[in-house]
Write a protein that holds these residues in place. Structure first.
Motif: not given
Length: 133
Positions: A82-87, A120-129, A76-80
């Protein structure tokens, strides 16, 4: 991304393909437990074959040879989300492989085998460049 399950039925056994549920059999399926960051798309199945079960004069779609079951998933690319997965460094998915196996004389009880995957989440893009001009 895709989860791929390789299935190799034992000799003289088959598992049920889509369409067999109309005859009351459990179709082999990969069930992903609900996760707010993941959306599961319909699974992709290979071509099946028709099996004729003589005692019941029944024709059902089955898999008897090794095959791959492919489950497409969307992060899911929704901001919420992305925020939940950040870090976080990883995401654990859980689910089960459900199936019913039969041979030429009998069907075995349906089975549900628990499965889990560590992504491993580093393999996925979690933020817009960020674009600078």
């Amino acid at each position: 991304f895709s989860l791929v399950v390789e299935v190799a039925p034992h000799p003289h056994l088959h598992v049920y393909a889509p369409g067999a549920e109309k005859s009351g059999y459990r179709v082999i399926a990969l069930k992903i437990d609900p996760n707010p960051q993941i959306q599961a798309l319909p699974a992709r199945y290979p071509a099946s074959e028709i099996y004729y079960f003589k005692p019941l004069k029944e024709r059902v779609p089955v898999f008897r040879k090794p095959f791959q079951l492919v489950q497409e998933l969307l992060l899911d690319g929704a901001p919420a989300s992305q925020q939940a997965m950040r870090g976080k460094e990883e995401l654990i998915l859980t689910g089960a492989l459900q199936y019913q196996a039969c041979d030429d004389t009998m069907c075995y009880n349906p089975v549900s085998v628990p499965l889990s995957w560590k992504l491993t989440l580093s393999k996925f893009i979690l933020e817009r460049p960020t674009v600078t001009r």
